[in-house]
Enzyme design. Structure first.
Site, short mmCIF file in Angstrom:
data_model
loop_
_atom_site.label_atom_id
_atom_site.label_comp_id
_atom_site.label_asym_id
_atom_site.label_seq_id
_atom_site.Cartn_x
_atom_site.Cartn_y
_atom_site.Cartn_z
N GLN A 152 0.83 -1.22 0.00
CA GLN A 152 0.00 0.00 0.00
C GLN A 152 0.86 1.27 0.00
O GLN A 152 0.67 2.17 -0.82
CB GLN A 152 -0.89 0.02 1.24
CG GLN A 152 -1.82 -1.20 1.34
CD GLN A 152 -2.78 -1.06 2.50
OE1 GLN A 152 -3.93 -0.68 2.30
NE2 GLN A 152 -2.33 -1.33 3.70
N LEU A 153 1.81 1.34 0.94
CA LEU A 153 2.64 2.55 1.05
C LEU A 153 3.59 2.67 -0.14
O LEU A 153 3.74 3.77 -0.71
CB LEU A 153 3.44 2.54 2.36
CG LEU A 153 4.43 3.69 2.51
CD1 LEU A 153 3.72 5.04 2.46
CD2 LEU A 153 5.23 3.55 3.80
N LYS A 180 8.97 -5.09 14.90
CA LYS A 180 8.99 -3.74 14.33
C LYS A 180 9.84 -2.81 15.19
O LYS A 180 10.57 -1.97 14.67
CB LYS A 180 7.57 -3.18 14.19
CG LYS A 180 6.68 -3.90 13.18
CD LYS A 180 7.17 -3.76 11.74
CE LYS A 180 6.99 -2.37 11.18
NZ LYS A 180 7.41 -2.30 9.75
N ALA A 187 7.29 -4.98 4.66
CA ALA A 187 7.07 -5.43 6.05
C ALA A 187 6.36 -6.77 6.07
O ALA A 187 5.68 -7.14 5.10
CB ALA A 187 6.23 -4.41 6.82
N TYR A 188 6.55 -7.48 7.17
CA TYR A 188 5.73 -8.66 7.49
C TYR A 188 4.64 -8.13 8.41
O TYR A 188 4.91 -7.77 9.56
CB TYR A 188 6.60 -9.70 8.19
CG TYR A 188 5.86 -10.95 8.61
CD1 TYR A 188 5.97 -12.13 7.88
CD2 TYR A 188 5.07 -10.97 9.76
CE1 TYR A 188 5.30 -13.28 8.27
CE2 TYR A 188 4.40 -12.12 10.16
CZ TYR A 188 4.53 -13.27 9.41
OH TYR A 188 3.86 -14.41 9.79
N ILE A 234 14.31 -8.51 0.93
CA ILE A 234 15.17 -7.78 1.88
C ILE A 234 15.82 -8.69 2.93
O ILE A 234 16.64 -8.23 3.71
CB ILE A 234 14.42 -6.62 2.59
CG1 ILE A 234 13.30 -7.13 3.50
CG2 ILE A 234 13.91 -5.61 1.59
CD1 ILE A 234 12.86 -6.08 4.53
N THR A 249 5.40 1.21 13.44
CA THR A 249 3.97 1.05 13.76
C THR A 249 3.59 1.62 15.13
O THR A 249 4.42 1.65 16.05
CB THR A 249 3.62 -0.45 13.72
OG1 THR A 249 2.30 -0.64 14.21
CG2 THR A 249 4.56 -1.28 14.58
N ASP A 250 2.33 1.96 15.27
CA ASP A 250 1.75 2.36 16.57
C ASP A 250 1.78 1.19 17.57
O ASP A 250 1.68 1.39 18.77
CB ASP A 250 0.31 2.85 16.39
CG ASP A 250 -0.59 1.84 15.67
OD1 ASP A 250 -0.08 1.06 14.84
OD2 ASP A 250 -1.81 1.83 15.94
N TYR A 294 4.94 -9.40 16.37
CA TYR A 294 4.99 -8.41 15.29
C TYR A 294 5.50 -7.08 15.84
O TYR A 294 6.42 -6.47 15.28
CB TYR A 294 3.59 -8.23 14.68
CG TYR A 294 3.44 -6.98 13.85
CD1 TYR A 294 3.92 -6.92 12.54
CD2 TYR A 294 2.83 -5.83 14.37
CE1 TYR A 294 3.81 -5.76 11.79
CE2 TYR A 294 2.71 -4.68 13.62
CZ TYR A 294 3.20 -4.65 12.33
OH TYR A 294 3.09 -3.50 11.59
N1 LIG Z 1 -1.03 -1.76 7.13
C1 LIG Z 1 -1.18 -1.18 8.32
O1 LIG Z 1 -2.29 -1.06 8.85
C2 LIG Z 1 0.03 -0.66 9.05
C3 LIG Z 1 -0.13 -0.13 10.35
C4 LIG Z 1 0.99 0.37 11.02
C5 LIG Z 1 2.22 0.37 10.40
N2 LIG Z 1 2.34 -0.15 9.15
C6 LIG Z 1 3.66 -0.16 8.53
O2 LIG Z 1 3.61 0.64 7.37
C7 LIG Z 1 4.52 0.12 6.40
C8 LIG Z 1 3.80 -0.06 5.08
O3 LIG Z 1 2.76 -0.99 5.28
P1 LIG Z 1 1.77 -1.38 4.10
O4 LIG Z 1 0.38 -1.26 4.65
O5 LIG Z 1 2.13 -0.67 2.84
O6 LIG Z 1 2.12 -2.94 3.98
P2 LIG Z 1 1.69 -3.96 2.84
O7 LIG Z 1 0.66 -3.39 1.96
O8 LIG Z 1 1.45 -5.27 3.54
O9 LIG Z 1 3.03 -4.09 1.99
C9 LIG Z 1 4.16 -4.73 2.51
C10 LIG Z 1 5.01 -5.11 1.32
O10 LIG Z 1 6.20 -5.73 1.82
C11 LIG Z 1 6.53 -6.76 0.91
N3 LIG Z 1 7.42 -7.72 1.51
C12 LIG Z 1 7.15 -8.65 2.47
N4 LIG Z 1 8.25 -9.38 2.71
C13 LIG Z 1 9.23 -8.90 1.92
C14 LIG Z 1 10.60 -9.24 1.71
N5 LIG Z 1 11.18 -10.25 2.39
N6 LIG Z 1 11.32 -8.53 0.81
C15 LIG Z 1 10.74 -7.52 0.10
N7 LIG Z 1 9.47 -7.17 0.24
C16 LIG Z 1 8.72 -7.84 1.15
C17 LIG Z 1 5.20 -7.38 0.56
O11 LIG Z 1 5.35 -8.11 -0.62
P3 LIG Z 1 4.26 -9.22 -1.06
O12 LIG Z 1 3.08 -8.43 -1.51
O13 LIG Z 1 4.96 -9.97 -2.13
O14 LIG Z 1 3.99 -10.01 0.18
C18 LIG Z 1 4.33 -6.14 0.39
O15 LIG Z 1 4.38 -5.66 -0.93
C19 LIG Z 1 5.09 -1.18 7.00
O16 LIG Z 1 6.32 -0.90 7.63
C20 LIG Z 1 4.07 -1.54 8.05
O17 LIG Z 1 4.61 -2.33 9.10
C21 LIG Z 1 1.28 -0.65 8.46
#
Ligand SMILES: NC(=O)c1ccc[n+]([C@@H]2O[C@H](COP(=O)([O-])OP(=O)(O)OC[C@H]3O[C@@H](n4cnc5c(N)ncnc54)[C@H](OP(=O)(O)O)[C@@H]3O)[C@@H](O)[C@H]2O)c1
Length: 282
Positions: free
Chosen positions: A12-13, A127, A58-59, A35, A99-100, A123
């Site tokens: 998403q980001l 983080k 992220a995972y 990564i 993350t929060d 998780y």
């Molecule tokens: N989503 C939330 O509600 C939330 C809340 C708080 C903080 N955050 C933080 O915000 C940031 C962005 O989150 P987001 O919502 O954009 O997450 P997201 O949509 O889940 O995207 C995470 C991306 O990371 C990729 N990824 C996973 N393992 C990887 C690896 N080993 N090497 C390279 N890429 C890898 C995934 O690839 P695949 O698609 O191939 O799996 C996915 O494209 C993250 O740091 C997350 O922890 C998110």
């Protein structure tokens, strides 16, 4: 001077950063760079000659992490350490996203960057470790904490709370949503724009970025249906009755004062929600 920005992770980001950053951004997905693969990182990054490396990967499977801590720590802690080290070697600035959930959720006011952390699950711990490692390997890193992200994904396959509520409501499934857990939902496009603003002013250290305002997940779900024009009932439930495996903070609103002091004002989450629904043509 225009900066060359490499964004690692096309969720998403990452997708929003590529959209907002345009030609300045190279988006590197997992197929191009894993990564957790130390040997692959520096060659992949150096080929793109970045001024800035943003880790948007992220995972994020909070419950699954409880039984798969090795993978959660590999992606959320060791991977960011590898990226930070490579960015430093290439004299690029490193931006990491956290993350929060690093907070325990017992506070009565929004969490500031320096408030004590208290991760409640694997998780969250992974983080938090990623934050420390990013700053250890690249001391000028910008570490952004955000919450409740909703946005588009490059593949279009990702899920988020908004899509899940819309899907269940359209399928006529009963909706039960937690009404005693509070955070700030955040539109990936607004988060991306704020991160790029901070990159432009050379901000470093920890900075909280969410949409402004806050709500319970029940209030957020009601707003989603209202904005989408869907008439469906939602039952408010207590967090203690959910099937979550990992514990999560009940209150995780992030204080935005530091972000504002750096010149960035965030739109309200409801405004972000409206623009997201337009983006996905709901
Ligand atoms: N989503 C939330 O509600 C939330 C809340 C708080 C903080 N955050 C933080 O915000 C940031 C962005 O989150 P987001 O919502 O954009 O997450 P997201 O949509 O889940 O995207 C995470 C991306 O990371 C990729 N990824 C996973 N393992 C990887 C690896 N080993 N090497 C390279 N890429 C890898 C995934 O690839 P695949 O698609 O191939 O799996 C996915 O494209 C993250 O740091 C997350 O922890 C998110």
């Amino acid at each position: 001077m225009v900066k060359r920005i490499v964004v690692v992770g096309s969720g998403q980001l990452g997708t929003a950063l590529a959209t907002i950053g345009g030609a300045n951004v190279s988006l590197v997905d997992r197929a191009a760079l894993d990564i957790t693969d130390l040997a692959a990182i520096e060659p992949a990054l150096s080929e793109l000659a970045p001024d800035v490396v943003i880790n948007a990967s992220a995972y994020n499977r909070v419950d699954a992490a409880e039984t798969d801590p090795d993978l959660a720590f590999a992606v959320n802690a060791t991977g960011p350490a590898y990226l930070a080290r490579a960015a430093t070697a290439l004299e690029a600035r490193f931006v990491h996203v956290s993350t929060d959930y690093v907070f325990g959720g017992t506070q009565q006011r929004p969490y500031c960057e320096d408030d004590p952390t208290e991760p409640l699950g694997v998780y969250a711990a992974s983080k938090l470790a990623g934050e420390h490692l990013a700053l250890a390997y690249a001391p000028t890193s910008l570490v952004v904490r955000t919450s409740g992200v909703f946005g588009r994904t490059r593949s279009g396959t990702g899920g988020n709370f908004v899509l899940s509520i819309l899907r269940q409501a359209r399928a006529g499934k009963p909706l039960r949503v937690v009404a005693d857990k509070i955070a700030a939902p955040t539109y990936a496009v607004d988060l991306a724009r704020a991160i790029l603003s901070l990159v432009a002013v050379g901000a470093s250290g920890r900075v909280h970025i969410t949409n402004s305002g806050c709500c319970t997940w029940y209030e957020f779900a009601c707003a989603i249906l209202e904005e989408a024009g869907i008439d469906a009932a939602i039952e408010p439930v207590s967090y203690s009755g959910t099937a979550d495996v990992a514990r999560r903070p009940l209150y995780s609103v992030l204080d935005l004062s530091r972000l504002e002091s750096l010149g960035v004002t965030m739109p309200h989450w409801r405004d972000g929600l409206r623009r997201y629904l337009q983006e996905i043509e709901v």
